[in-house]
Each structure stands twice: as structure tokens, then as C-alpha cells.
Design a protein around this motif. Structure first.
Motif, PDB file in Angstrom:
ATOM      1  N   TYR A  51       0.824  -1.208   0.000  1.00 49.08           N
ATOM      2  CA  TYR A  51       0.000   0.000   0.000  1.00 49.08           C
ATOM      3  C   TYR A  51       0.853   1.251   0.000  1.00 49.08           C
ATOM      4  N   TRP A  65      -7.262  -3.394   3.766  1.00 41.11           N
ATOM      5  CA  TRP A  65      -7.554  -2.477   2.670  1.00 41.11           C
ATOM      6  C   TRP A  65      -6.924  -1.123   2.953  1.00 41.11           C
ATOM      7  N   ARG A  69     -13.042   3.407   3.590  1.00 40.03           N
ATOM      8  CA  ARG A  69     -13.976   2.437   3.024  1.00 40.03           C
ATOM      9  C   ARG A  69     -15.081   2.118   4.028  1.00 40.03           C
TER      10      ARG A  69
END
Length: 85
Positions: A51, A65, A69
């Protein structure tokens, strides 16, 4: 333990992620990647997970993630039984 990797208080997406997670009743560790003491964590997020944008939310090795989100936060809260409906 859920971990939220952030880039400090200036990161709007980081603040919003933590706020929504707290509202959903999710407990998490907050790791500021800009703090030099967290260099190993920074390497983990960038090198191991790949990331380059914060926040990075890590639930476990298969569930993580990047970015704000709320859909994934809600899914996680439902899965962990923290939010109903």
C-alpha cells in the motif's frame, strides 16, 4: 486485533476511518506511520502489503484495505457482531 495505520492527524481519510470504526463499536490499534519509531510498521504496510495510501486497515493477513472504506468497515462490524442492520 484490528490495526489502523495512519499518517497523522492531518489525514482526513484516516480520521474518518477511525471515527466510523469507533461509531461501529470496533476496537483497533492506531499506528502513526509518520512517527520514526514505527519504521518497521511503515515497511510492513508498503513493502509487505504493497500500500502507498493511508489509512491502511488490517484485520488479519487475508483481510486488509487502504483508504476510507465505510462499506468495508460496515461489513466488518456486521461480521464481528458489532452493528446490526
Amino acid at each position: 486485533m484490528i490495526t489502523v495505520y495512519t499518517t497523522g492527524s492531518g489525514c482526513v481519510q484516516c480520521r474518518m476511518t477511525k471515527q466510523v470504526m469507533t461509531s461501529a463499536g470496533l476496537e483497533f490499534a492506531d499506528v502513526d506511520l509518520t512517527d520514526p519509531v514505527n519504521a518497521v510498521a511503515r515497511d510492513y504496510v508498503t513493502d509487505d502489503l504493497g500500500y502507498s495510501q493511508a489509512p491502511v486497515v488490517v484485520v488479519d493477513e487475508n483481510d486488509h484495505w487502504s483508504g476510507f472504506r465505510p462499506d468495508l468497515i460496515d461489513r466488518l462490524a456486521q461480521r464481528l457482531g458489532q452493528r446490526h442492520g
